[in-house]
Design a protein around this motif. Structure first.
Motif, mmCIF file in Angstrom:
data_model
loop_
_atom_site.group_PDB
_atom_site.id
_atom_site.type_symbol
_atom_site.label_atom_id
_atom_site.label_comp_id
_atom_site.label_asym_id
_atom_site.label_seq_id
_atom_site.Cartn_x
_atom_site.Cartn_y
_atom_site.Cartn_z
ATOM 1 N N VAL A 1 39.809 50.680 53.515
ATOM 2 C CA VAL A 1 38.161 50.720 53.157
ATOM 3 C C VAL A 1 36.982 50.481 54.443
ATOM 4 O O VAL A 1 37.516 49.630 55.048
ATOM 5 C CB VAL A 1 38.021 49.545 52.067
ATOM 6 N N ASN A 2 36.507 51.885 54.543
ATOM 7 C CA ASN A 2 35.630 51.811 55.662
ATOM 8 C C ASN A 2 36.377 51.372 56.821
ATOM 9 O O ASN A 2 35.701 50.926 57.924
ATOM 10 C CB ASN A 2 34.326 50.902 55.660
ATOM 11 N N GLY A 3 37.538 51.891 57.008
ATOM 12 C CA GLY A 3 38.348 51.747 58.430
ATOM 13 C C GLY A 3 39.355 50.538 58.212
ATOM 14 O O GLY A 3 39.884 50.354 59.273
ATOM 15 N N ILE A 4 39.084 49.592 57.327
ATOM 16 C CA ILE A 4 39.563 48.434 57.433
ATOM 17 C C ILE A 4 40.892 48.669 56.783
ATOM 18 O O ILE A 4 41.103 48.957 55.562
ATOM 19 C CB ILE A 4 39.024 47.248 56.943
ATOM 20 N N SER A 5 42.080 48.214 57.411
ATOM 21 C CA SER A 5 43.465 47.908 56.651
ATOM 22 C C SER A 5 43.417 46.822 55.802
ATOM 23 O O SER A 5 43.267 45.746 56.212
ATOM 24 C CB SER A 5 44.713 47.974 57.562
ATOM 25 N N LEU A 6 43.432 46.938 54.396
ATOM 26 C CA LEU A 6 43.526 46.079 53.508
ATOM 27 C C LEU A 6 44.767 46.010 52.519
ATOM 28 O O LEU A 6 45.400 46.945 52.352
ATOM 29 C CB LEU A 6 42.262 46.014 52.505
ATOM 30 N N THR A 7 45.015 44.918 51.797
ATOM 31 C CA THR A 7 46.156 44.850 50.727
ATOM 32 C C THR A 7 45.532 44.857 49.273
ATOM 33 O O THR A 7 44.518 44.193 48.959
ATOM 34 C CB THR A 7 46.994 43.705 51.034
ATOM 35 N N VAL A 8 45.936 45.665 48.593
ATOM 36 C CA VAL A 8 45.519 45.953 47.024
ATOM 37 C C VAL A 8 45.845 44.824 46.260
ATOM 38 O O VAL A 8 47.044 44.201 46.419
ATOM 39 C CB VAL A 8 45.904 47.241 46.523
ATOM 40 N N VAL A 9 44.866 44.249 45.634
ATOM 41 C CA VAL A 9 45.313 43.007 44.679
ATOM 42 C C VAL A 9 45.502 43.588 43.446
ATOM 43 O O VAL A 9 46.814 43.443 42.829
ATOM 44 C CB VAL A 9 44.184 42.058 44.739
ATOM 45 N N ASN A 10 44.712 44.178 42.770
ATOM 46 C CA ASN A 10 44.709 44.746 41.421
ATOM 47 C C ASN A 10 44.648 46.132 41.455
ATOM 48 O O ASN A 10 43.962 46.732 42.149
ATOM 49 C CB ASN A 10 43.498 44.132 40.616
ATOM 50 N N SER A 11 45.612 47.073 40.851
ATOM 51 C CA SER A 11 45.558 48.508 40.888
ATOM 52 C C SER A 11 45.552 48.962 39.601
ATOM 53 O O SER A 11 46.266 48.691 38.540
ATOM 54 C CB SER A 11 46.780 49.086 41.543
ATOM 55 N N LEU A 12 44.265 49.848 39.105
ATOM 56 C CA LEU A 12 44.176 50.597 37.937
ATOM 57 C C LEU A 12 44.096 52.080 38.459
ATOM 58 O O LEU A 12 43.707 52.361 39.456
ATOM 59 C CB LEU A 12 42.744 50.246 37.160
ATOM 60 N N ALA A 13 43.986 52.968 37.303
ATOM 61 C CA ALA A 13 43.950 54.312 37.665
ATOM 62 C C ALA A 13 42.634 54.950 38.387
ATOM 63 O O ALA A 13 42.753 55.769 39.177
ATOM 64 C CB ALA A 13 44.131 55.110 36.201
ATOM 65 N N ASP A 14 41.506 54.086 38.169
ATOM 66 C CA ASP A 14 40.444 54.378 39.014
ATOM 67 C C ASP A 14 39.596 53.590 39.917
ATOM 68 O O ASP A 14 38.281 53.630 40.232
ATOM 69 C CB ASP A 14 39.172 55.118 37.979
ATOM 70 N N ARG A 15 40.386 52.165 39.797
ATOM 71 C CA ARG A 15 39.693 51.345 40.719
ATOM 72 C C ARG A 15 41.006 50.421 41.405
ATOM 73 O O ARG A 15 41.979 50.416 40.808
ATOM 74 C CB ARG A 15 38.788 50.398 39.671
ATOM 75 N N PHE A 16 40.359 49.535 42.219
ATOM 76 C CA PHE A 16 41.402 48.418 42.841
ATOM 77 C C PHE A 16 40.468 47.421 43.214
ATOM 78 O O PHE A 16 39.208 47.629 43.568
ATOM 79 C CB PHE A 16 42.076 49.184 43.905
ATOM 80 N N SER A 17 41.189 46.324 43.612
ATOM 81 C CA SER A 17 40.401 45.088 44.225
ATOM 82 C C SER A 17 41.179 44.765 45.298
ATOM 83 O O SER A 17 42.361 44.799 45.607
ATOM 84 C CB SER A 17 40.694 43.818 43.113
ATOM 85 N N VAL A 18 40.370 44.156 46.166
ATOM 86 C CA VAL A 18 41.238 43.724 47.674
ATOM 87 C C VAL A 18 40.519 42.178 47.833
ATOM 88 O O VAL A 18 39.263 41.870 47.484
ATOM 89 C CB VAL A 18 40.717 44.538 48.893
ATOM 90 N N ALA A 19 41.150 41.192 48.225
ATOM 91 C CA ALA A 19 40.847 39.975 48.676
ATOM 92 C C ALA A 19 40.371 39.778 50.057
ATOM 93 O O ALA A 19 41.358 40.184 51.090
ATOM 94 C CB ALA A 19 41.893 38.839 48.176
ATOM 95 N N ILE A 20 39.304 39.361 50.601
ATOM 96 C CA ILE A 20 38.976 39.353 51.723
ATOM 97 C C ILE A 20 38.829 38.082 52.208
ATOM 98 O O ILE A 20 37.841 37.206 51.759
ATOM 99 C CB ILE A 20 37.516 40.184 52.020
ATOM 100 N N ILE A 21 39.251 37.647 53.512
ATOM 101 C CA ILE A 21 39.055 36.359 54.013
ATOM 102 C C ILE A 21 37.965 36.203 54.940
ATOM 103 O O ILE A 21 37.254 37.405 55.259
ATOM 104 C CB ILE A 21 40.417 35.898 55.072
ATOM 105 N N PRO A 22 37.375 35.118 55.427
ATOM 106 C CA PRO A 22 36.061 34.838 55.955
ATOM 107 C C PRO A 22 36.207 35.734 57.405
ATOM 108 O O PRO A 22 35.151 36.260 57.859
ATOM 109 C CB PRO A 22 36.042 33.459 56.121
ATOM 110 N N TYR A 23 37.301 35.819 58.216
ATOM 111 C CA TYR A 23 37.463 36.409 59.212
ATOM 112 C C TYR A 23 37.032 37.738 59.241
ATOM 113 O O TYR A 23 36.052 38.478 60.204
ATOM 114 C CB TYR A 23 38.774 36.062 60.030
ATOM 115 N N THR A 24 37.528 38.595 58.159
ATOM 116 C CA THR A 24 37.248 39.940 57.997
ATOM 117 C C THR A 24 35.937 40.107 57.603
ATOM 118 O O THR A 24 35.276 40.908 57.980
ATOM 119 C CB THR A 24 38.430 40.354 56.942
ATOM 120 N N ILE A 25 35.275 39.159 56.758
ATOM 121 C CA ILE A 25 33.872 39.536 56.380
ATOM 122 C C ILE A 25 33.039 39.497 57.714
ATOM 123 O O ILE A 25 32.089 39.942 57.766
ATOM 124 C CB ILE A 25 33.260 38.232 55.306
ATOM 125 N N GLU A 26 33.368 38.718 58.532
ATOM 126 C CA GLU A 26 32.433 38.104 59.474
ATOM 127 C C GLU A 26 32.595 39.301 60.761
ATOM 128 O O GLU A 26 31.595 39.626 61.527
ATOM 129 C CB GLU A 26 32.574 36.901 60.438
#
Length: 196
Positions: free
Chosen positions: A139-164
Motif C-alpha cells: 500500500v503506497n509502497g509499504i509492505s503490509l500483512t492482510v488482516v481481513n480479506s474480501l473480494a473487493d476490500r481488505f484490512s491492514v493493522a498498522i503499528i505506531p512506528y509505521t504510522i510515524e
C-alpha cells in the motif's frame, strides 16, 4: 526490485506538466546519494531519477503511470514514501515488490485501536486481483500483512512506528492509495485461470 520497507519520506517540491507527462521534484534526505538513471519507488511506483540538484531529485511520470496510480493526485507539499531498490547483499525484510502498481484503492475506514490502527481499503475487483488473510500487500509502497480479506476490500493493522515513518499518517477515509498485489499470488492466479 524493492522490499516495501520505506527508507525515508520525501516532499513534493515542484510539479511541471509537459504535454502528457508530469515531472515531479522531490526533496528528501537521501537525494544527494542518488544517481541519474537510478530506480526509486515513490508511493510504490518505480520511477527513474532523471536529475538531481542539492536535496531534490526529479522523476517523470508518463500517461500510462498517471492513469493507473495516485500520482496525478499529488500536490506541492505532499509527502511521498521513498525506497531505493534493494541491494543483493541486503536483508529482505518485507516481501518481493516490483514497483509496478496494479491498481488504486480508496480508504473506507481508519480505526484507532488504542495502540494501533486498522485501515480498510476498497478496490475494483473486476481487475481480478486478490488478497488472502496473512498474505502480503503493498500500500503506497509499504509492505503490509492482510488482516481481513474480501473480494473487493481488505484490512491492514498498522503499528505506531509505521504510522510515524510513512505517509499513512496522512491517509484518511476517501484517500486514494496505490496497490501492488503479491507477485506470487498473481502468478498462481494466472496459472489457475489458464487451467480452466
Amino acid at each position: 526490485m524493492f522490499t516495501g520497507i520505506i527508507e525515508t519520506l520525501g516532499r513534493v517540491d515542484k510539479i511541471e506538466i509537459e504535454q502528457s507527462n508530469i515531472h515531479y521534484y522531490i526533496a528528501s534526505d537521501f537525494a544527494s546519494e542518488l544517481k541519474i538513471d537510478q530506480s526509486v519507488a515513490h508511493n510504490g511506483i518505480c520511477l527513474t531519477v532523471v536529475a538531481i540538484e542539492n536535496n531534490i531529485h526529479k522523476v517523470t511520470a508518463i500517461d500510462e503511470t498517471l492513469l493507473k496510480t495516485n500520482l496525478k493526485d499529488l500536490a506541492v507539499g505532499d509527502i511521498v514514501n521513498l525506497e531505493r531498490c534493494t541491494q543483493a547483499n541486503g536483508r529482505f525484510d518485507g516481501h518481493i515488490v516490483q514497483g509496478h502498481v496494479d491498481q488504486v484503492a480508496t480508504c473506507i475506514s481508519k480505526e484507532d485501536q488504542e495502540g494501533s490502527w486498522l485501515f480498510t481499503f476498497q478496490y475494483d475487483p473486476s481487475l481480478n486481483n486478490i488478497t488472502v488473510e496473512k498474505g502480503s500487500i503493498t500500500v503506497n509502497g509499504i509492505s503490509l500483512t492482510v488482516v481481513n480479506s474480501l473480494a473487493d476490500r481488505f484490512s491492514v493493522a498498522i503499528i505506531p512506528y509505521t504510522i510515524e515513518h510513512t505517509n499513512l499518517k496522512h491517509v484518511g477515509v476517501g484517500t486514494t492509495v496505490n496497490l501492488e498485489f503479491d507477485i506470487i499470488g498473481k502468478y498462481v492466479s494466472k496459472i489457475m485461470a489458464l487451467r480452466n
